[in-house]
Design a protein around this motif. Structure first.
Motif, PDB file in Angstrom:
ATOM      1  N   ALA A   3      -5.907  11.780  14.817  1.00 11.26           N
ATOM      2  CA  ALA A   3      -6.430  10.407  14.890  1.00 11.26           C
ATOM      3  C   ALA A   3      -6.642   9.840  13.497  1.00 11.26           C
ATOM      4  O   ALA A   3      -6.361   8.657  13.244  1.00 11.26           O
ATOM      5  CB  ALA A   3      -7.728  10.378  15.687  1.00 11.26           C
ATOM      6  N   SER A   4      -7.101  10.673  12.572  1.00 12.13           N
ATOM      7  CA  SER A   4      -7.344  10.186  11.210  1.00 12.13           C
ATOM      8  C   SER A   4      -6.053   9.687  10.569  1.00 12.13           C
ATOM      9  O   SER A   4      -6.065   8.693   9.836  1.00 12.13           O
ATOM     10  CB  SER A   4      -7.964  11.291  10.357  1.00 12.13           C
ATOM     11  N   GLU A   5      -4.947  10.346  10.866  1.00  7.55           N
ATOM     12  CA  GLU A   5      -3.671   9.892  10.303  1.00  7.55           C
ATOM     13  C   GLU A   5      -3.286   8.532  10.869  1.00  7.55           C
ATOM     14  O   GLU A   5      -2.742   7.680  10.161  1.00  7.55           O
ATOM     15  CB  GLU A   5      -2.568  10.917  10.570  1.00  7.55           C
ATOM     16  N   MET A   6      -3.603   8.288  12.124  1.00  8.45           N
ATOM     17  CA  MET A   6      -3.303   6.982  12.724  1.00  8.45           C
ATOM     18  C   MET A   6      -4.126   5.878  12.065  1.00  8.45           C
ATOM     19  O   MET A   6      -3.620   4.783  11.821  1.00  8.45           O
ATOM     20  CB  MET A   6      -3.531   7.025  14.231  1.00  8.45           C
ATOM     21  N   TYR A   7      -5.389   6.173  11.761  1.00 12.01           N
ATOM     22  CA  TYR A   7      -6.222   5.200  11.040  1.00 12.01           C
ATOM     23  C   TYR A   7      -5.607   4.890   9.670  1.00 12.01           C
ATOM     24  O   TYR A   7      -5.547   3.730   9.253  1.00 12.01           O
ATOM     25  CB  TYR A   7      -7.642   5.740  10.844  1.00 12.01           C
ATOM     26  N   LEU A   8      -5.171   5.931   8.990  1.00 13.45           N
ATOM     27  CA  LEU A   8      -4.597   5.744   7.654  1.00 13.45           C
ATOM     28  C   LEU A   8      -3.288   4.953   7.704  1.00 13.45           C
ATOM     29  O   LEU A   8      -3.036   4.111   6.844  1.00 13.45           O
ATOM     30  CB  LEU A   8      -4.393   7.108   6.985  1.00 13.45           C
ATOM     31  N   ILE A   9      -2.480   5.209   8.712  1.00 11.52           N
ATOM     32  CA  ILE A   9      -1.227   4.456   8.881  1.00 11.52           C
ATOM     33  C   ILE A   9      -1.547   2.983   9.140  1.00 11.52           C
ATOM     34  O   ILE A   9      -0.929   2.088   8.562  1.00 11.52           O
ATOM     35  CB  ILE A   9      -0.375   5.053  10.019  1.00 11.52           C
ATOM     36  N   GLU A  10      -2.532   2.738  10.005  1.00  7.18           N
ATOM     37  CA  GLU A  10      -2.919   1.355  10.301  1.00  7.18           C
ATOM     38  C   GLU A  10      -3.446   0.656   9.048  1.00  7.18           C
ATOM     39  O   GLU A  10      -3.081  -0.487   8.759  1.00  7.18           O
ATOM     40  CB  GLU A  10      -3.974   1.312  11.399  1.00  7.18           C
ATOM     41  N   ALA A  11      -4.291   1.340   8.293  1.00  7.98           N
ATOM     42  CA  ALA A  11      -4.847   0.741   7.075  1.00  7.98           C
ATOM     43  C   ALA A  11      -3.741   0.428   6.072  1.00  7.98           C
ATOM     44  O   ALA A  11      -3.721  -0.660   5.479  1.00  7.98           O
ATOM     45  CB  ALA A  11      -5.875   1.685   6.453  1.00  7.98           C
ATOM     46  N   GLU A  12      -2.816   1.356   5.894  1.00  3.52           N
ATOM     47  CA  GLU A  12      -1.721   1.123   4.946  1.00  3.52           C
ATOM     48  C   GLU A  12      -0.834  -0.034   5.409  1.00  3.52           C
ATOM     49  O   GLU A  12      -0.428  -0.877   4.598  1.00  3.52           O
ATOM     50  CB  GLU A  12      -0.898   2.395   4.776  1.00  3.52           C
ATOM     51  N   ALA A  13      -0.544  -0.092   6.698  1.00  2.00           N
ATOM     52  CA  ALA A  13       0.298  -1.169   7.231  1.00  2.00           C
ATOM     53  C   ALA A  13      -0.378  -2.530   7.043  1.00  2.00           C
ATOM     54  O   ALA A  13       0.265  -3.504   6.640  1.00  2.00           O
ATOM     55  CB  ALA A  13       0.594  -0.924   8.709  1.00  2.00           C
ATOM     56  N   LYS A  14      -1.675  -2.599   7.313  1.00  2.00           N
ATOM     57  CA  LYS A  14      -2.395  -3.864   7.134  1.00  2.00           C
ATOM     58  C   LYS A  14      -2.404  -4.269   5.660  1.00  2.00           C
ATOM     59  O   LYS A  14      -2.222  -5.437   5.335  1.00  2.00           O
ATOM     60  CB  LYS A  14      -3.830  -3.750   7.668  1.00  2.00           C
ATOM     61  N   ALA A  15      -2.614  -3.303   4.785  1.00  2.00           N
ATOM     62  CA  ALA A  15      -2.610  -3.610   3.349  1.00  2.00           C
ATOM     63  C   ALA A  15      -1.245  -4.114   2.921  1.00  2.00           C
ATOM     64  O   ALA A  15      -1.138  -5.109   2.198  1.00  2.00           O
ATOM     65  CB  ALA A  15      -3.000  -2.372   2.544  1.00  2.00           C
ATOM     66  N   GLU A  16      -0.197  -3.452   3.367  1.00  2.00           N
ATOM     67  CA  GLU A  16       1.169  -3.869   3.004  1.00  2.00           C
ATOM     68  C   GLU A  16       1.497  -5.255   3.562  1.00  2.00           C
ATOM     69  O   GLU A  16       2.258  -5.997   2.961  1.00  2.00           O
ATOM     70  CB  GLU A  16       2.198  -2.845   3.485  1.00  2.00           C
TER      71      GLU A  16
END
Length: 120
Positions: A3-16
């Motif tokens: 789940a933590s990796e999914m949060y990180l993917i979402e955060a990176e995608a939003k930042a990008e």
């Protein structure tokens, strides 16, 4: 995938995508699970926030094989591990042939559906 990796993917995608506030909120949710007194990121640029997210990826996914490799490959960055902190010195610039895992020749020879042209 954790789940933590999914949060990180979402955060990176939003930042990008330029949604820095959304990325900061997602990152804060993740970090608060580990540190109750964590605060919202103060990064003011997309690059700074993405770098912060990548550091959190390294912390959260420490020891997970390949995660760092995929991050560096995806971001087209090299790797430099030099100095007394590392057991082996390694340096590969971005785009170096060592970043590519080649299909073994034995596999190409035995599989009629692939050829040398399919090589990464």
């Amino acid at each position: 995938m954790r789940a933590s990796e999914m949060y990180l993917i979402e955060a990176e995608a939003k930042a990008e995508a330029g949604d820095l506030n959304g990325a900061k909120q997602v990152l804060l949710e993740l970090v608060k699970a580990r540190d109750a007194v964590a605060t919202l990121s103060t990064a003011t640029t997309k690059e700074a926030l993405v770098n912060e997210i990548l550091v959190e990826r390294r912390k959260e996914l420490y020891g997970e094989l390949g995660v760092s490799w995929f991050d560096l490959k995806r971001r087209n960055k090299g790797i430099s591990r030099k100095g007394g902190a590392y057991r082996w010195e390694v340096e590969f610039p971005a785009g170096n042939a060592r970043w590519t895992f080649k299909i073994p020749q034995d596999e190409i020879d035995k599989n009629p559906k692939i050829s040398q042209a399919d090589q990464n």
